[in-house]
Every structure is written in structure tokens, then in C-alpha cells.
Design a protein around this motif. Sequence first.
Motif, PDB file in Angstrom:
ATOM      1  N   ALA A  19       0.830  -1.208   0.000  1.00  0.00           N
ATOM      2  CA  ALA A  19       0.000   0.000   0.000  1.00  0.00           C
ATOM      3  C   ALA A  19       0.862   1.255   0.000  1.00  0.00           C
ATOM      4  CB  ALA A  19      -0.931  -0.006   1.210  1.00  0.00           C
ATOM      5  N   ALA A  20       1.942   1.256   0.775  1.00  0.00           N
ATOM      6  CA  ALA A  20       2.832   2.427   0.820  1.00  0.00           C
ATOM      7  C   ALA A  20       3.547   2.637  -0.503  1.00  0.00           C
ATOM      8  CB  ALA A  20       3.853   2.248   1.952  1.00  0.00           C
ATOM      9  N   ILE A  41       2.338   8.026   5.378  1.00  0.00           N
ATOM     10  CA  ILE A  41       2.845   8.065   6.749  1.00  0.00           C
ATOM     11  C   ILE A  41       2.129   7.020   7.608  1.00  0.00           C
ATOM     12  CG2 ILE A  41       2.857   9.472   8.851  1.00  0.00           C
ATOM     13  CD1 ILE A  41       3.478  11.893   7.113  1.00  0.00           C
ATOM     14  N   GLN A  42       0.796   6.939   7.480  1.00  0.00           N
ATOM     15  CA  GLN A  42       0.051   5.944   8.245  1.00  0.00           C
ATOM     16  C   GLN A  42       0.465   4.525   7.875  1.00  0.00           C
ATOM     17  OE1 GLN A  42      -2.137   6.231  10.796  1.00  0.00           O
ATOM     18  NE2 GLN A  42      -1.647   8.415  10.813  1.00  0.00           N
ATOM     19  N   GLY A  75       9.617  14.411   4.095  1.00  0.00           N
ATOM     20  CA  GLY A  75       8.339  14.825   4.657  1.00  0.00           C
ATOM     21  C   GLY A  75       7.817  13.954   5.776  1.00  0.00           C
ATOM     22  N   MET A  76       8.543  12.885   6.146  1.00  0.00           N
ATOM     23  CA  MET A  76       8.057  11.960   7.173  1.00  0.00           C
ATOM     24  C   MET A  76       8.909  11.959   8.433  1.00  0.00           C
ATOM     25  SD  MET A  76       6.998   8.580   4.999  1.00  0.00           S
ATOM     26  CE  MET A  76       6.065   8.675   3.474  1.00  0.00           C
ATOM     27  N   GLU A  77      10.004  12.717   8.450  1.00  0.00           N
ATOM     28  CA  GLU A  77      10.935  12.632   9.579  1.00  0.00           C
ATOM     29  C   GLU A  77      10.259  12.973  10.902  1.00  0.00           C
ATOM     30  OE1 GLU A  77      11.357  14.473   6.910  1.00  0.00           O
ATOM     31  OE2 GLU A  77      13.244  13.989   5.891  1.00  0.00           O
ATOM     32  N   LYS A  78       9.516  14.063  10.937  1.00  0.00           N
ATOM     33  CA  LYS A  78       8.888  14.502  12.180  1.00  0.00           C
ATOM     34  C   LYS A  78       7.783  13.543  12.614  1.00  0.00           C
ATOM     35  CE  LYS A  78       6.639  18.510  14.297  1.00  0.00           C
ATOM     36  NZ  LYS A  78       6.148  19.900  14.077  1.00  0.00           N
ATOM     37  N   ALA A  79       6.972  13.070  11.674  1.00  0.00           N
ATOM     38  CA  ALA A  79       5.856  12.186  12.023  1.00  0.00           C
ATOM     39  C   ALA A  79       6.335  10.821  12.501  1.00  0.00           C
ATOM     40  CB  ALA A  79       4.926  12.026  10.821  1.00  0.00           C
TER      41      ALA A  79
END
Length: 487
Positions: free
Chosen positions: A265-266, A278-279, A304-308
Motif C-alpha cells: 500500500a505504501a 505516513i500511516q 516529509g516523514m521525519e517529524k511524524a
Amino acid sequence: MTQDVEMKEVPAPSNSVSSASPSTLHNLKEIASLLETAAYTREVRRIVRAVRLTMVLRRKLKVSVISAFLNFALTPGSEVHSRLLSFLPKDDEQDMDVDTATSATLVPAKHALPELEMYSYLLVLIFLIDQKKYNEAKACASASIARIKNLNRRTIDVLASRLYFYYSLSYELTGDLAEIRGNLLNLHRIATLRHDELGQETLLNLLLRNYLHYNLYDQAEKLRSKAPRFEAHSNQQFCRYLFYLGKIRTIQLEYTDAKESLLQAARKAPIAALGFRIQCNKWAIIVRLLLGEIPERTVFMQKGMEKALRPYFELTNAVRIGDLELFKNIAEKFSNVFNADRTHNLIVRLRHNVIRTGLRNISISYSRISLVDVAKKLRLDSPNPVADAESIVAKAIRDGAIDATLDHANGWMVSKETGDIYSTNEPQAAFDTRIAFCLNLHNDAVRALRFPPNSHKEKESAEKRRERQQQEQELAKHIAEEDDDEF
């Protein structure tokens, strides 16, 4: 001074609104003509293109623009026209006067096509959701769904699937998702009877989301297993289905299948769908940790995913080290994040993996160690840590997590010498997994290729035409030779 004077003279008194809106209104009218063409020629791809163009104009929509478009696309004074205008807010009356005056020269449709009617519902519904008018959006969505039930046209399937999605979204945003579950099941049955496969895909995902929202995993799995399966028509819907399937498999302890679904899916998700990816990565990280794997650092450093993914990175580090105290501190520190992501129950399962990882590190480092020291290194906080350490070691030996023996008399754990991994079947299994993945990726790429319609038939007809012409030439030569022999 001259520049200030020029800046004051630039804006017009009332044309600033009308100069910006006609471009958006003109684009909407082009979309309407595209829908009319699609309705008469029955080409679904034109409907898909119209929906994509609408998403581009989404942020430019205003009350004045939508009301002017409704006057153009629908018959003024009709029931549909009056209903849709009633959903729009009334705080932009000046802009409405300007735009309706500019579009007064255009003749509205005498008899609105069902495609234009459904598109008008979709346009108003998107605008209401973007403006956070959720109660009006619920009323508009319910009216559109009631109208769709009476329409059985293949050209409406694409518009209907979008309306299904926003219908569920409007009720989810108001916390009333359970109210529409029966209606969604009814719509799914109607779509199945009408052979609307895109609608079935969309409604199945909406039902799965509905069940998972209330943690009804058993009912979601029963629906998924009994729903008809067919080739995916929408990549977005297929990605959502894989994500929901991965969540169901994770709760059911089928971690291998869950990992495959979540990673697929990712990978298949569009680059613009950052929140969805991200999810998928959050759940995939937890599943890989439950499988005993440690995700690579590059997974957490995606753009764009580092913080999350930062809480999951620290959690992975605690599992990798095997430090139970550090794992507890991180779980408490980011408990709000894990609860919001609905992964807190899965993280509770990771405690056993942390202990097993620490025990594996101990068995590699020490050839013989007492159970008292094992309990201290694992930082077990139970009333009888030595007895707990003994049971943990015995279970790890039985499951094959560590290669050691337990000396109950002396209270020791004796580790065996590590053998050569290349003398086992593990490298072969790893290569087999990689080869299977490459083959599946190749098959998916071949299925995703687009070919011109009936290209194989045209090739065959050309070859047959060539053979027929050759046979005719040979027959003509033979007849000519026979005529020469007669003379």
C-alpha cells in the motif's frame, strides 16, 4: 511617489471579483461540455478526466462561481436547482450578483442530463466540506445518494463513487459514522446487482473504514472475505483496501501477511498522498518490530516523514537495544501520539519482543551467565525476577529465539557456539523471498501497461489481409497460365 500613485490606480472598483471568477467559471463550463460529450458517447474516461479537472479547481471555488454554474448547468427554478442553492451560504450576495450578470448571456440547459445533475451535487458537496459546513454537507450528500439509487447508467459510476466517498466523509467529520452503515451496505448490494465494480470497490473500503473506526475487526474481516473480488479499477481504492487489510491482519496476529499488504500500500500510494503513506509506514514499522525485524534508518528519513515518524524511530531504537526501561519511558512519552494512531495496543505487544531481543544479545555476549544477572540486565521489575527470568529463558529456548541450554541446578544459562548461517536454509529462503517480490513487481508493471483497444485483433486482421492478397495474386497467376495453355 510615482510608484505609490500607480499602485492606487491599479485596482478597479468592482471588477476585481469578476476578473478572477470568470476563469474558474469558464473552466467549469468546459467540464460541463466534457460531461455532455461523455454522456452522449458513453465514454467513461471523459468523466474521469472531468473529476480530475474539478480537483484542480477545488481551491478556487466560491459561492458566486458555484451559483453561476448551477444557473448554467441546471434549469433555473427546478427542484434540483433550488435544493442545491439552498445548501450554499448566503454571505456572498454581492459576488453572486456580479457573476450572474456576467453569465446572463449564456442559455442554461433545457433538460439537465443526469451526469450534470450528479456533478452539480459533487461540486456543492466538495465546497461545503472545504468550508467546514458539515451539517449542510450531510444534507447535500444524503440528497445526492437518494438520487443515485434511481439512476443506473455506467457514465455515472465514476461520479457516484466520489459521492459515496464524500457522503461517508461528511458523516465521519461530524462523528455520526455509525448511522450510515446500513445505508452503505444497501448501496453496496445495489452496486453489485448493477455490476458497478468501481462502486463496489469504493463502498467496500468505506464499510471497512466504518467497521475499523469502531474497532469491529471481526465484522470487517467477515465482510471482506465474503465480498466479491475482481481486478482493481482504481489505484487509490486498491491502496486503501491493502491498508485496511494490513490493519485487520495485524490485529489477527498474521504479521507476515500484514507486512506485505502495508508495504505494498505504501509503495502503490501516490507521492502526493503524504498522510496516507505516513500511516502505512507507521503500521508497517510496528508489524516489522513484532516480526522481530529492525526497519532500516532510511524508512524514517523519507522526505516529509521525519517529524511524524520520530516517535517510532525512538521506539525502534529501544527494541533494537533490548532495553526494557527505555522502552517503557518512550511508550509513556509518546502515549498521546500512539493513541491517536491507534497503535498503542500493538506497542504493548512489543514488550515481549524487547525482552527477547535483550536476551538474544545476552546469549551472544556470554557463553555462561547466571539467571540473577540475566534478570538485572533485562531490568525485570517483577516481585520474583529470577523465576521470571528462568521462565523467559526457557520459553525463548523452546521457541528457537536463542540457541542455549538452561542449567536449573546451578541457575545458569549456557549459550551454544554459533554455527555458520550459510550451512542452513536461511540464505535460500531470503533469495526466494526477493525473487518472488521481483516477479510480483514485474507482473504488476505488466498489468499496469496501457494498450490501444483491440490492438491484437487489428494485427491479426492485417496479417490475414496480407495472406488473402497473396493467395489472390497466386490464383490470378494460375488462371493466367491456364489461359495461355488453352491458346
